[in-house]
Design an enzyme around this catalytic site. Structure first.
Site, PDB file in Angstrom:
ATOM      1  N   SER A 188      64.537  31.609  25.447  1.00  0.00           N
ATOM      2  CA  SER A 188      63.366  32.033  26.210  1.00  0.00           C
ATOM      3  C   SER A 188      63.252  33.544  26.174  1.00  0.00           C
ATOM      4  CB  SER A 188      63.463  31.570  27.661  1.00  0.00           C
ATOM      5  OG  SER A 188      62.412  32.097  28.437  1.00  0.00           O
ATOM      6  N   TYR A 201      68.318  30.214  35.164  1.00  0.00           N
ATOM      7  CA  TYR A 201      67.633  29.808  33.934  1.00  0.00           C
ATOM      8  C   TYR A 201      67.854  30.836  32.825  1.00  0.00           C
ATOM      9  CZ  TYR A 201      63.829  28.596  30.749  1.00  0.00           C
ATOM     10  OH  TYR A 201      63.093  28.274  29.631  1.00  0.00           O
TER      11      TYR A 201
END
Length: 350
Positions: A188, A201
Site C-alpha cells: 500500500s 495496517y
C-alpha cells in the site's frame, strides 16, 4: 594546494551531477514502461499454466484474475464468499474461455493452509498474486480505539502477513524447480511512511515490502520475479469496524528484481468506491498499468500518478502529516464518505 582543492571540488561537482542524472534517468524510465520494460505477449503464460489470486472476488484481485486469464492463463480465485467467487468464475470463463478454479477460504482464520496446499499441489502455477488484505477499521482511528483489539490484531496479522508468507511457502518450491515464475505481493502507498490512524495496517504492509525484497534477493538467480503491488478489501461492518478479509514473442525472459506494488487511491470497497480521476484509478486501469511494471525493479507504485504521490508523501515534513488538523480532517472525511454511502444505500432500499 590550490590545484588539489580545485580538483576535489570539480570531482565532487561532477559526482553530484552524475548522481542526479542517473536518478533523473531512472524516473524517466518509469514514465515509459512499455519502452523500458517491454513484455512479450506470451510472458505470463510462459511462466506456467495457472495463476493464483487471493482476495479475487472483487476490486483489484478480481481484475488481476481477469487480466491474467486474458493473457492465456487458467486462474485459481480465492476469498471467503462462495457466491461472489462463483459469479466471477463464470464471468472469467465466459469472457476468456480459460479454466477457473474456486477456493473458498477465510484468511483471517488459523489453520486454513493445509487444505489450500492439497488443492494446489498438482497445478503448474506460474503466477501468484497475494492481494488479500484487511483494514482494522473502516474509519481511521487510534490503535487502542479499535473494537475487539485482540481479535483485530490476530485477524490483520493472519490476513495481511501470514497469508502472504504461507502462500509463498506453498507455491515458491514449484517455481524454483522450474526456474521461472512471478509473485506479485500487494502492499500500500500509505506504507511509505509511518502512518498515524492506520498504524497496524501500514506496519503490516511494510512487512510485505521487506519480505518481498528479501525473498527476491534470495531467489534472483532462479529466474523468479517477486514484486510488491494495494490491497482490495471487503469489509463486514460492525459499528464502523472492518473485520473480514477481502473478498496488486519469443523475447528472452530474464530474472528481475523483487518488487512491491504499492498503490494509493483505487476505487474499491475500501474507499467507498470513490469517483475515478487522475489520482483515484479504477481497479481495471490500475491492474493494467501495474502489470506493465512487472520487470521494473524491487518496488513500484503501479502507475505514474501514484509514483508522484509517493514522492510527495515522502518529501513532506512529517510534522505536517502528523498535525492534529490533518489527522482529524482525514477521520472526518472518511466518516462523511461512509455516512453518504449509508444514506444512498438506505434510499436504494426504500
Amino acid at each position: 594546494m590550490k590545484s588539489l582543492l580545485e580538483l576535489f571540488f570539480t570531482s565532487l561537482g561532477g559526482a553530484v551531477v552524475v548522481y542526479y542524472g542517473v536518478k533523473l534517468l531512472l524516473v524517466t524510465r518509469m514514465l515509459y514502461p512499455k519502452m523500458w520494460f517491454p513484455l512479450p505477449k506470451s510472458f505470463f503464460s510462459s511462466m506456467g499454466e495457472w495463476a493464483v489470486v487471493t482476495g479475487a472476488s472483487e476490486g483489484i484481485g478480481r481484475e488481476y484474475a481477469f487480466a491474467l486469464a486474458e493473457q492465456g492463463m487458467n486462474v485459481v480465485i480465492m476469498s471467503r464468499t462462495k457466491v461472489t467467487l462463483d459469479h466471477v468464475a463464470k464471468e472469467i470463463g465466459n469472457t476468456t474461455g480459460r479454466k477457473v478454479k474456486v477456493l473458498v477460504t477465510d484468511f483471517t482464520m488459523d489453520n486454513v493452509f493445509s487444505d489450500i496446499e492439497e488443492q494446489l499441489k498438482d497445478l503448474n502455477i506460474g503466477v501468484l498474486v497475494n492481494n488479500v488484505g484487511m483494514l482494522p477499521s473502516i474509519v481511521p482511528c487510534r490503535f487502542l480505539e479499535n473494537a475487539d483489539l485482540d481479535q483485530t490484531i490476530t485477524r490483520v496479522i493472519n490476513c495481511n502477513v501470514k497469508t502472504m508468507v504461507k502462500m509463498c511457502k506453498t507455491i515458491l518450491p514449484g517455481m524454483e524447480n522450474r526456474g521461472r515464475g512471478v509473485i506479485l505481493n500487494v502492499s500500500s502507498g500509505i506504507a511509505s511512511i509511518p502512518f498515524p490512524l492506520y498504524s497496524l495496517y501500514a506496519a503490516s504492509k511494510i512487512f510485505v515490502e521487506r519480505f518481498s525484497q528479501g525473498l527476491q534477493a534470495e531467489y534472483k538467480e532462479t529466474g523468479i520475479i517477486i514484486q510488491q503491488s494495494s490491497s482490495a478489501v471487503e469489509h463486514t461492518h460492525n459499528n464502523g469496524q472492518a473485520r473480514m478479509c477481502s473478498d496488486t514473442n519469443g523475447e528472452e525472459i530474464t530474472p528481475s528484481d523483487c518488487e512491491t506494488v504499492a498503490p494509493f487511491g483505487v476505487s474499491t470497497r475500501m474507499n467507498s468506491y470513490q469517483a475515478t480521476n487522475v489520482v483515484t484509478l479504477s481497479p481495471r486501469d490500475f491492474v493494467k498499468s501495474s502489470l506493465q511494471y512487472v520487470r521494473a525493479g524491487d518496488r513500484t507504485y503501479g502507475s505514474i500518478c501514484h509514483m508522484f504521490l509517493g514522492w510527495l508523501l515522502q518529501t513532506l515534513p512529517l510534522k505536517i502529516v502528523y498535525a492534529d488538523y490533518v489527522l482529524n480532517g482525514l477521520q472526518e472525511f472518511v466518516a462523511r464518505k461512509q455516512a453518504q454511502k449509508r444514506a444512498i444505500s438506505a434510499l436504494s432500499a426504500a
